[in-house]
Design a protein around this motif. Structure first.
Motif, PDB file in Angstrom:
ATOM      1  N   THR A  58       0.834  -1.205   0.000  1.00  0.00           N
ATOM      2  CA  THR A  58       0.000   0.000   0.000  1.00  0.00           C
ATOM      3  C   THR A  58       0.870   1.256   0.000  1.00  0.00           C
ATOM      4  O   THR A  58       0.593   2.227  -0.714  1.00  0.00           O
ATOM      5  CB  THR A  58      -0.928   0.004   1.221  1.00  0.00           C
ATOM      6  OG1 THR A  58      -1.677  -1.212   1.254  1.00  0.00           O
ATOM      7  CG2 THR A  58      -1.888   1.177   1.173  1.00  0.00           C
ATOM      8  N   LEU A  61       2.283   1.797  -3.385  1.00  0.00           N
ATOM      9  CA  LEU A  61       1.280   2.341  -4.302  1.00  0.00           C
ATOM     10  C   LEU A  61       1.078   3.840  -4.068  1.00  0.00           C
ATOM     11  O   LEU A  61       1.032   4.630  -5.021  1.00  0.00           O
ATOM     12  CB  LEU A  61      -0.035   1.590  -4.117  1.00  0.00           C
ATOM     13  CG  LEU A  61      -1.212   2.049  -4.993  1.00  0.00           C
ATOM     14  CD1 LEU A  61      -0.876   1.859  -6.465  1.00  0.00           C
ATOM     15  CD2 LEU A  61      -2.474   1.277  -4.624  1.00  0.00           C
ATOM     16  N   ARG A  65       2.016   6.843  -6.759  1.00  0.00           N
ATOM     17  CA  ARG A  65       1.053   7.858  -7.208  1.00  0.00           C
ATOM     18  C   ARG A  65       1.545   9.264  -6.883  1.00  0.00           C
ATOM     19  O   ARG A  65       1.386  10.184  -7.694  1.00  0.00           O
ATOM     20  CB  ARG A  65      -0.300   7.592  -6.563  1.00  0.00           C
ATOM     21  CG  ARG A  65      -0.983   6.331  -7.084  1.00  0.00           C
ATOM     22  CD  ARG A  65      -2.302   6.080  -6.380  1.00  0.00           C
ATOM     23  NE  ARG A  65      -2.980   4.917  -6.946  1.00  0.00           N
ATOM     24  CZ  ARG A  65      -4.118   4.412  -6.472  1.00  0.00           C
ATOM     25  NH1 ARG A  65      -4.705   4.994  -5.419  1.00  0.00           N
ATOM     26  NH2 ARG A  65      -4.673   3.369  -7.035  1.00  0.00           N
TER      27      ARG A  65
END
Length: 426
Positions: A58, A61, A65
């Motif tokens: 997580t 990610l 981004r």
């Protein structure tokens, strides 16, 4: 005035938009940080390591981004691929994952983002609102009763207090004009600086990749030499020995009965023809002449047309690549079609060849999908360490020799998707 031009206003709106997006992602960053703090006491016990992949996945990610947003704002190009965290890991791999340089960079970015993103986003909104409120409301202080006057930095109960409030609003307006670009540059620059590998780390990873590619190339070269030697020894060489034997028998037969020598000469001719065919096949396997004649698209069409399973071919977006890369793609496709014909029980195969452009280089992509029974990855056939050079292991080794990668998705029951990426500037 130039600083109040349309371009200046659009630039300020872009800065504020970037800061607001970072502030909106702040709760997710804080949640990951709190989750890591809760998990930290359990790491020495070993139990917490099993929650690490999901947490780091997580975080990876979110960081990816954030890096994309920062690069988009700054107009920068990220010159490397972020790691992909997938699959089950044993205890040692989990421990290595926690101490990896990428993990340290992601955690550093998380602390940086939690500390400044919300503050910057709030200032980007609060400063212009305060400027409008102070400047637009203070001159109307007489409309408010003495018992409940306007109360900003100071109670506005006189024109001097109203003038001071308007002046303060102008200061807020100037800050709202000057601060967001500075904060946006610092936030995007800090994100890119933290998440980008240091030059030493980047060079070390590049050296490791080149060393692995060199080892794979040497292994593939040795395997290819053994294959050619085996084909020549078992095929053309044996047939040429037969030619010599038949000619020797024909010579001896011709001394006593010339007519009896004719069958031996015919057999020698047949053996020579077979030996010539074997030599042509061996040469074809080194570099197929069809690649020079038709290019990779035409060669792939020839391969799919010979497949015992119905095939569809898509070569839209395919560009010419170095000869060695096209040769590797040809053999990858040939091996993939052979594997599907032998093991998949598929009724249809989709083949896609295209060239994808990345910031660093062009990549030749070979994708083969079949509607068969699947199970290739589960059975371990896709393990590059397995096998002797054929099947998925051989495809992985051939791709690694060019710095490429093999991805296999093959759940039990199908379908199977094989994707090979071959850098064109290897």
């Amino acid at each position: 005035m130039s600083f109040l031009s349309r371009a200046g206003l659009e630039s300020r709106l872009r800065d504020a938009g970037f800061l607001l997006r970072e502030a909106m992602n702040w709760p997710a960053s804080l949640g990951i940080l709190l989750g890591g703090v809760v998990l930290l006491p359990f790491l020495p016990l070993g139990v917490g390591l099993y929650a690490v992949p999901r947490l780091l996945g997580t975080l990876n990610l979110l960081a990816a981004r954030a890096q994309g947003r920062a690069a988009g704002y700054a107009g920068a190009v990220v010159p490397f691929d972020r790691r992909v965290l997938a699959g089950r890991k044993n205890f040692g791999e989990l421990a290595a994952l926690v101490s990896a340089p990428e993990t340290k960079r992601d955690i550093s970015w998380l602390l940086f983002h939690c500390a400044f993103a919300l503050l910057a986003g709030c200032l980007a909104v609060a400063l212009p609102l305060a400027a409008v409120l102070y400047i637009g409301t203070a001159p109307w202080w007489t409309l408010f009763p003495q018992s409940a006057p306007l109360d900003f930095a100071v109670p506005v109960t006189s024109w001097s207090a109203a003038g001071f409030t308007v002046l303060l609003g102008l200061i807020y307006g100037l800050a709202a004009w000057l601060l967001p670009p500075w904060m946006a540059r610092r936030l995007s620059g800090g994100t890119l600086a933290i998440l980008s590998p240091r030059r030493y780390d980047e060079l070390s990873l590049r050296i490791q990749d080149l060393s692995a590619a060199r080892a794979s190339a040497l292994t593939a070269h040795a395997a290819e030499l053994r294959r050619i030697e085996r084909e020549l020894h078992d095929g053309a060489q044996n047939r040429l020995v037969g030619v010599v034997m038949m000619l020797g028998l024909a010579q001896r037969a011709a001394e006593s009965d010339p007519a009896a020598a004719m069958p031996f000469i015919g057999r020698a001719q047949d053996a020579a023809t077979e030996a010539l065919a074997g030599l042509r096949e061996a040469v074809h396997d080194i570099y197929p002449p069809v690649l020079d004649e038709l290019g990779l698209g035409g060669a792939a069409s020839a391969l799919t047309s010979r497949s015992p399973i119905s095939c569809s071919l898509d070569v839209q977006g395919l560009q010419r690549a170095p000869a060695a890369v096209e040769s590797a793609a040809y053999f990858v496709l040939a091996e993939a079609l052979t594997n599907a014909a032998k093991h998949s029980d598929a009724s249809h195969i989709e083949v896609l060849l295209r060239t994808e452009s990345t910031p660093r280089e062009d990549v030749l992509v070979v994708r083969v999908n079949d509607d068969g029974r699947g199970g290739a990855a589960v059975a371990g056939a896709s393990d590059p360490a397995a096998g002797s050079g054929t099947g998925l292991a051989g495809i992985a080794r051939r791709a690694a020799a060019f710095g490429g990668k093999l991805y296999v998705t093959s759940p039990s029951g199908g379908p199977t998707e094989l994707r090979v990426e071959l850098p064109c500037a290897f």
